[in-house]
Design an enzyme around this catalytic site. Structure first.
Site, short mmCIF file in Angstrom:
data_model
loop_
_atom_site.label_atom_id
_atom_site.label_comp_id
_atom_site.label_asym_id
_atom_site.label_seq_id
_atom_site.Cartn_x
_atom_site.Cartn_y
_atom_site.Cartn_z
N SER A 9 -4.83 -0.74 2.05
CA SER A 9 -5.54 0.26 2.82
C SER A 9 -7.04 0.04 2.91
O SER A 9 -7.71 0.64 3.75
CB SER A 9 -5.27 1.65 2.24
OG SER A 9 -5.88 1.75 0.96
N LYS A 46 -15.72 1.97 0.56
CA LYS A 46 -14.49 2.53 1.13
C LYS A 46 -14.67 4.04 1.22
O LYS A 46 -15.17 4.68 0.28
CB LYS A 46 -13.31 2.18 0.21
CG LYS A 46 -11.94 2.56 0.78
CD LYS A 46 -10.81 2.08 -0.14
CE LYS A 46 -9.44 2.40 0.42
NZ LYS A 46 -8.35 1.93 -0.44
N SER A 51 -3.93 -2.15 -2.34
CA SER A 51 -4.93 -1.91 -1.29
C SER A 51 -6.19 -2.75 -1.35
O SER A 51 -6.94 -2.78 -0.38
CB SER A 51 -5.32 -0.44 -1.27
OG SER A 51 -4.36 0.25 -0.54
N1 GLN Z 1 0.25 -0.33 0.68
C1 GLN Z 1 0.52 0.47 -0.46
C2 GLN Z 1 0.93 1.86 -0.04
O1 GLN Z 1 1.03 2.08 1.12
C3 GLN Z 1 -0.66 0.51 -1.39
C4 GLN Z 1 -1.73 1.47 -1.02
C5 GLN Z 1 -2.89 1.50 -1.97
O2 GLN Z 1 -3.00 0.67 -2.87
N2 GLN Z 1 -3.75 2.49 -1.82
O3 GLN Z 1 1.15 2.70 -0.83
#
Ligand code: GLN
Length: 461
Positions: free
Chosen positions: A141, A66, A165
């Site tokens: 994400s 990532k 994410s």
């Molecule tokens: N979808 C969640 C957010 O937008 C989690 C994001 C993440 O875990 N980095 O904050």
């Protein structure tokens, strides 16, 4: 996992992965490729094998990283314009550990900028497409890492999970470990009190192998725990063989097909001798509100370092010092990043701190208490990962609140620092994968993986 040895050349493994990445280019999985360095590392490993020298547990295994993890290979962009020319001088501890075992990064995977999002549509480099249906989102994400694994480009990929994410984009095994299991050193910070580093792989055992290498105390991250990732999955046994199905997660707002598939996963557990008991956790309805106060507050603090002076992008449109800060940040952040910075600064501001930030932290304690109570009765908890299967690209981008609702079932475990695993539970009629989520008490990560493995083994028979 295919590891290089006398019969399997690391160079061939890397070449195959690179060829697949090329074949699936349209999915926009990678922000940058690392072909040259990857092939050179593979050749070194093959040479060592030929000489009979020691190679690591992940010798020659290609992986996707990532793009919020620092390493000397390529720029660490966090999928944001403000960092797109940033070459990190350090290597994340997690990366250093798996590379010391011979893993080879073939490319840096796409994400929502700064990991803010649940669809990979907030990337400066455009969205990643879903592997099952390219008109749909990959989730996020860590969308790039998830799709790289789903399309079999690589056998594992690293992701980060602050509020879902890793779990949400995984249509197979994706783990968010206990907070502190893996060092956060060298990973672009999102919300420091819930950031966790984990991985994706199709088999629970592969996840376990990679996590076992990444986990452990690190002097560079004071929140890391002493290494507890020490067993083999077959050694880990549930104390009660009892799993709590969180009834609150099957009601309003949950797609009926998702609810049905996750309940069916519960039936598979029953067939393996687990008792499944439904129970209520009413505090969960506040989980999302707690997260969307605490997380932006931490985001606002963490992102204040990107000021046009210390890192990467500096606006060319400047007349004075203030313009350096304001214009660089304005040009460099995505809309979603700015939204979180504004919310975060608001909830921390004097006059509103008590009403929002402090209150959210108090509610967070109540949430943690509710989990503790549940773990007096159950080995693990079962619920869906997301309320709906993957949605269409662009479907939710105009309304941040509907997008945030997708996180309702992943953020509570994050706020409590608990390990949570996404497991493949089934497919909708339309062929979209649906994940079930297993949540465990702190440091029971391997128990969750062993449960997933039991189901995998029973299905392989
Ligand atoms: N979808 C969640 C957010 O937008 C989690 C994001 C993440 O875990 N980095 O904050």
């Amino acid at each position: 996992m295919k590891i290089a040895d006398k019969n399997t050349k690391a160079v061939d493994l890397v070449k195959a992965a690179l060829a697949k990445a090329e074949e699936y280019k349209d999915y926009n999985v990678f922000i940058s490729m690392n072909a040259e360095a990857a092939l050179a590392k593979a050749a070194e490993i093959d040479e060592k094998i030929a000489k009979g020298e020691e190679v690591g547990k992940l010798a020659g295994v290609p992986y996707a990283l990532k793009d919020n993890y620092s390493s000397h290979d390529g720029n660490t962009t966090a999928a944001a314009h403000i960092l797109d020319s940033y070459h990190s001088p350090i290597t994340a501890t997690a990366v250093a550990k798996i590379e010391a075992e011979g893993a080879i990064m073939i490319g840096r995977a796409n994400l929502d900028a700064f990991a803010h999002g649940g669809s990979t549509e907030n990337s400066y480099f455009g969205p990643t497409k879903n592997s099952a249906d390219n008109t749909r989102v990959a989730g996020g994400s860590s969308g790039g890492s998830a799709v790289a694994t789903a399309l079999d480009i690589v056998e594992f990929a690293l992701g980060s999970d602050t509020g879902g994410s890793i779990r949400q984009p995984a249509s197979f095994n994706g783990i968010k470990p206990t907070y502190g299991a893996v060092s956060r050193y060298g990973v672009v910070a999102m919300a420091s009190s819930t950031d966790t580093m984990g991985c994706f792989a199709k088999k629970a055992e592969d996840v376990d192998l990679v996590m076992g290498i990444m986990a452990g105390q690190d002097a560079k991250d004071s929140t890391t725990l002493p290494d507890y990732w020490t067993k083999s999955l077959d050694e880990v046994k549930p104390a009660k063989k009892k799993i709590g199905l969180i009834r609150d997660c099957f009601g309003d707002g949950i797609d009926p097909e998702v609810a049905k598939i996750v309940r069916e996963y519960g039936d598979k557990l029953k067939a393996q001798g687990y008792e499944i008991e439904e129970f209520d956790m009413p505090i969960l309805k506040y989980g999302l509100a707690i997260y969307y106060v605490v997380q932006p507050a931490e985001v606002a603090s963490n992102l204040s370092r990107y000021d046009g002076v210390r890192y990467a992008l500096r606006s060319k449109d400047v007349k004075g010092l203030d313009d350096v800060f304001v214009n660089s940040r304005n040009e460099g952040f995505m809309k979603e990043n700015k939204r979180r910075i504004m919310i975060g600064n608001f909830v921390l501001s004097s006059g509103f701190y008590d009403a929002y930030y402090l209150k959210a932290q108090k509610a967070r304690t109540l949430l943690i208490n509710a989990y503790n109570e549940a773990f007096e009765k159950y080995d693990a908890l079962l619920c869906p990962v997301a309320p709906t299967p993957a949605f269409k690209l662009g479907e939710k981008t105009s309304d941040p609140l509907t997008m945030y609702l997708e996180d309702a079932m992943t953020v509570p475990a994050s706020m409590a620092g608990l390990p949570a695993l996404s497991v493949p539970a089934g497919e909708t009629e339309a062929g979209l994968p649906v994940g079930a989520q297993l949540i465990g008490r702190a440091q029971s990560d391997q128990l969750l993986l062993s449960i997933a493995k039991q189901i995998e083994d029973s299905e392989a028979k």
